[in-house]
Design an enzyme around this catalytic site. Structure first.
Site, PDB file in Angstrom:
ATOM      1  N   ASP B  59     -27.709   7.940 -39.075  1.00  0.00           N
ATOM      2  CA  ASP B  59     -27.837   6.564 -39.545  1.00  0.00           C
ATOM      3  C   ASP B  59     -27.900   5.583 -38.385  1.00  0.00           C
ATOM      4  OD1 ASP B  59     -27.607   7.473 -42.217  1.00  0.00           O
ATOM      5  OD2 ASP B  59     -25.434   7.570 -41.988  1.00  0.00           O
ATOM      6  N   HIS B  84     -27.252  -9.971 -32.423  1.00  0.00           N
ATOM      7  CA  HIS B  84     -28.148  -8.885 -32.830  1.00  0.00           C
ATOM      8  C   HIS B  84     -27.390  -7.558 -32.853  1.00  0.00           C
ATOM      9  CE1 HIS B  84     -32.145 -11.089 -31.734  1.00  0.00           C
ATOM     10  NE2 HIS B  84     -31.779 -11.295 -32.980  1.00  0.00           N
ATOM     11  N   ASP B 205     -32.414  -8.328 -18.282  1.00  0.00           N
ATOM     12  CA  ASP B 205     -33.188  -7.760 -19.393  1.00  0.00           C
ATOM     13  C   ASP B 205     -34.571  -7.289 -18.929  1.00  0.00           C
ATOM     14  OD1 ASP B 205     -34.257  -7.230 -21.927  1.00  0.00           O
ATOM     15  OD2 ASP B 205     -34.754  -9.341 -22.299  1.00  0.00           O
ATOM     16  N   HIS B 374     -46.367 -13.704 -34.443  1.00  0.00           N
ATOM     17  CA  HIS B 374     -45.026 -13.420 -33.930  1.00  0.00           C
ATOM     18  C   HIS B 374     -45.022 -13.645 -32.427  1.00  0.00           C
ATOM     19  CE1 HIS B 374     -41.177 -11.423 -33.370  1.00  0.00           C
ATOM     20  NE2 HIS B 374     -41.708 -10.582 -32.518  1.00  0.00           N
ATOM     21  N   HIS B 378     -38.062 -11.979 -26.048  1.00  0.00           N
ATOM     22  CA  HIS B 378     -37.817 -11.582 -24.656  1.00  0.00           C
ATOM     23  C   HIS B 378     -38.928 -12.137 -23.759  1.00  0.00           C
ATOM     24  CE1 HIS B 378     -34.831  -8.475 -25.890  1.00  0.00           C
ATOM     25  NE2 HIS B 378     -35.540  -8.515 -26.992  1.00  0.00           N
TER      26      HIS B 378
END
Lengths: 566, 566
Positions: B59, B84, B205, B374, B378
């Site tokens: 899961d 998030h 990132d 969209h 980032h």
């Protein structure tokens, strides 16, 4: 525009022509279409599809050909438009089942097909006829002509078929490339001439219906190759589809321009290059190719290695190298790897993992996210407009695409003037009929019978025996494993003689779960003490263990009880 | 640049600071990093990852936190950069295991976390402290400051931590958006100031390290929305990530501009909107939202429906609608569906199938292949350059990325002047140490211990019990199923009392394979007649059936013999 859910079954009038799509409509892959007139069938392509991720354990998918096999003597010929797997890969299975109609294709297409027939021990069982794009064929009521197309396979053709209802054009895979690598662009003159004469029906490739514009010329990759070759201090390793022999020639030429020699690794790459050299499709001599030993021992800046694995296929040469597990070649710092492809939908994970692993080997990697290392063999929406404008068909059926591609292509056809009611967005098995249904002046079209065609799965030696039940079980097993509960009871007094024994895999880690399994046995023992009638005992055990495993672990393994009366 | 395969274990000198990455380095997801100084640990994020396709039945995946759990009293605080799942999703599991250190995050982040803790019945077990980007925290030897970042989650922050070895900046997810929807751009002033003062280490990132340039402003979507809304004759249905509340606000605003009203469907969308309204992050009143009844009954051109399912998640509202299986909403011809997202790697098939099914419902569909629906939360490579130029770190570690992203980001850092030997491309578990190892003038860095961290799988109620053995079994079962062979023999004379009985699933379709199964029984019977010693009988049965199934079907089911002596 007619979508196939508005299916109205035909009831009156005899069609002069039926289109029977068996594969490639509503999916990418296993392309196969039939044209039928009376007792005469013409097959265009017979391809395979690679399984999607939910088709557990399946090796290949081929079209459901029951309709053809029931009418095997009606088949006048099989046209193969080019040698890609999704166009020829199912043919061996059809021949295995008894199809013996003559096969027509260009030399390289048949060269690759021969290899497949040989593997299936069927070479010689069926007549292979080499054609060129200028040949014509009389096959019963079908008069077949060809036109050369630019595609990522040399000597690809599209087909124009004169039928009693009019001319049908099937583009197969194509693009308009003004400067193709082999110097032979898609034959627009023929298309325009047929358009002038009148075309009843156009079946056209929809693969790139989401891509605006045209696809850049194959030749545009020459600059990329030259830049990469010149920049690279060490060896160049490049992967592309083994069947993209135009691309292979470009790599050979780029190697020569940079004073490098080239070798091939990976079974299909080595084989395809050999066949292509024999048939004159590649400008290099077999003996010029480097051996694996030379690839490792020659000065690095003199070496180019062309390898299988552009999609991250697990057993391919490139993937083995990326995990340092190739028998012959070991990657070194300073090597440059070019993956000259974009991942096929569904292959993204395998592809990305390969890139990651290549970087882990310390090599430099060029791939589609970092630059233009690949161009598609299929045209874009602008190519579709051009095709429609050349052919100007009365009826239009988008083919070779998932449903969204077909819808988007249909919209383009409407914009280019095909009447909406003459555009059919249909999927595999939905037949289309053409004939004089209302009056004698014009040919009309209508939806015909919906044939019950599905996927035929090839799994190991089994063709078609694995269906939805087996796949559903495999999916269930993949999620939560299974639990078999065996108990032997005395058939006279119902006493437990053996068990309950539990065999389980994929549910929990057995070694750390002795307590859980022991409690599962307790659950069954409690049940057995209740002296449940033997006839319902297995069901009761299944229910009890289903409840137990879900309550304990939140999982639903497949539960299979076996009560033996001894 | 140092890759972690060049691991040299540290032997001398006491580090002033250790970086212990537990997740998000070498993968996208389950972000979690520790800073450790002496007996003090600071945790930055504790996220989860969604399983890849080969993690059958799993899961969720969470970081391996054994290192933290062994030092649970050393944890001074947990910083959550935003709400998030890949940053907060593992926290409930840590709290469940006993972690009680105070948690710090912005209001919306903690609002979403509360819901998760409530689900796990852990609300109140741990201290939640709301911070803003202007707060500072004294947590043992760590002095923590924040900077606001533009990201697809309102009120995201990055972290600057003063440590005994110097300042560490962790960007977390970010982009530079000059015109963000909420009017609050990433705080460059703070970054520049810290850069001026000196930064030891930057963790940044790397998600979009393959994307050249910058990401277009969120605001650029307003035009797309206005165009689509005005063009649409019927209802608008739009899917986006439920946590992308900036996007939700844009849709609300676009609906108002086009005189439409808006409603939400899908559990996480409805919940997140409710929390965001309560906390003042959305400019709409709860009672303004349409009910499901109104979405169906109001004139179509007045309705906007915002729904879960932008990734084609099987149980989401949009996917249910796409197969006409939603309890409340039925799609109609004339509806326009906008999928305002790009499929996450691995989700492409689910996403495409949803688009196909939506088209099959006769609605119009706008998605990323057809236009700019969209923008990423980032930044791209240009954002990375800007970040590096602002911060000018002495050491650099790319985070939040698969291996290729980390390598590409490291190269950018080298181009922007970070010395190559100060750049570490490391993956989860590879620790990094900072201290005066050679002299007292400057802080040096070196690779430390490699912790044995792996994935921790959540499967149903089990956390960590499913490992590689179970997954390997599930993979095996998914490919070819299993075959259990049960036989009972007399423990005295070895006569067969029962069987051989064969239970099989996922191997062949049992109903059509009676002959095959009967021959499999024959194989076992033949073996039994040979009076093989009982001790080796199970192995012999396994071998015989393995050979039989491969020879007959070309398949390798899992074979499990059970010989009972009764």
């Amino acid at each position: 525009m007619t979508q196939n859910k508005n299916n109205k079954s035909a009831t009156t009038g005899t069609p002069l022509l039926r289109l029977i799509p068996l594969g490639g409509l509503g999916e990418i892959g296993k392309n196969m279409s039939l044209l039928e007139t009376g007792n005469h069938i013409l097959i265009i392509d017979a391809g395979l599809m690679f399984p999607t991720s939910e088709m557990h354990g399946i090796d290949l998918v081929i079209p459901d050909t029951e309709y053809v096999m029931d009418r095997i003597d009606n088949v006048r010929g099989i046209i193969l438009t080019h040698g890609h797997e999704d166009h020829i890969g199912a043919l061996s299975y059809l021949v295995e089942e008894g199809l013996r109609a003559p096969i027509y294709g260009t030399a390289l297409t048949l060269g690759l097909l021969e290899g497949k027939l040989r593997e299936h021990k069927l070479l010689g069982e069926v007549q292979l006829n080499t054609i060129t794009e200028d040949d014509t064929l009389d096959l019963g009521p079908f008069f077949v002509e060809f036109f050369h197309t630019s595609h990522s396979f040399p000597d690809s053709v599209g087909v124009a078929v004169q039928t009693p209802a009019g001319r049908v054009i099937h583009t197969s895979d194509y693009r308009f490339d003004p400067t193709p690598v082999d110097g032979k662009p898609t034959e627009e003159d023929k298309l325009r001439r047929w358009g002038d004469e009148g075309v009843l029906l156009l079946l056209a490739d929809s693969t790139n219906a989401e891509k605006e514009g045209t696809t850049p010329s194959e030749r545009s990759l020459n600059d990329m190759l030259d830049n990469a070759f010149q920049k690279a201090q060490g060896r160049i390793l490049i992967s592309t589809f083994a069947s993209n022999l135009g691309r292979v020639q470009q790599v050979i030429d780029a190697a020569r321009r940079d004073d490098r020699r080239i070798g091939a690794i990976g079974r299909s790459m080595v084989n395809n290059i050999k066949i292509a050299i024999q048939l004159g499709y590649l400008d290099i001599k077999q003996e010029e190719l480097l051996t694996a030993g030379e690839m490792e021992s020659l000065p690095a800046h003199e070496v180019v290695i062309i390898a299988t694995g552009s999609q991250g296929e697990p057993t391919s040469a490139m993937v083995r190298m990326s995990v340092n597990d190739h028998r012959q070649i070991t990657l070194r710092e300073g090597d440059t790897v070019i993956l000259s492809a974009t991942p096929i939908p569904g292959n993204e994970e395998l592809f990305s993992r390969t890139v990651d692993n290549l970087f882990r080997q310390g090599v430099d990697v060029l791939y589609h996210e970092l630059g233009d290392v690949h161009v598609s063999g299929h045209g874009g929406r602008e190519d579709y407009r051009r095709m429609l404008d050349l052919v100007r068909p009365r009826f239009f059926v988008p083919v070779h695409g998932e449903y969204r591609h077909l819808v988007l292509h249909a919209r383009i056809a409407a914009e280019r003037g095909v009447p909406k009611e003459h555009i059919y967005v249909i999927e595999d098995g939905q037949t289309l009929e053409f004939g004089h249904f209302k009056n004698d002046n014009e040919i009309e079209g209508r939806l015909g019978e919906q044939l019950p065609v599905g996927h035929v799965f090839v799994d190991g030696l089994g063709v078609g025996d694995v269906g939805n039940v087996v796949l559903r079980d495999r999916r269930h097993l993949s999620q939560d494993g299974f639990l078999v509960c065996v108990v032997a009871i005395d058939e006279v007094d119902g006493e437990i003689i053996y068990g309950p024994e539990i065999i389980s895999r994929g549910f929990v880690y057995i070694r750390d779960s002795e307590d859980l399994i022991s409690r599962a046995r307790d659950v069954v023992e409690t049940l057995l003490k209740k002296r449940v009638p033997v006839q319902v005992l297995e069901n009761k055990i299944r229910d009890a263990l289903t409840t137990f495993t879900y309550k304990e672990m939140g999982r639903r393994p497949m539960i299979l009880p076996l009560v033996m009366e001894v």
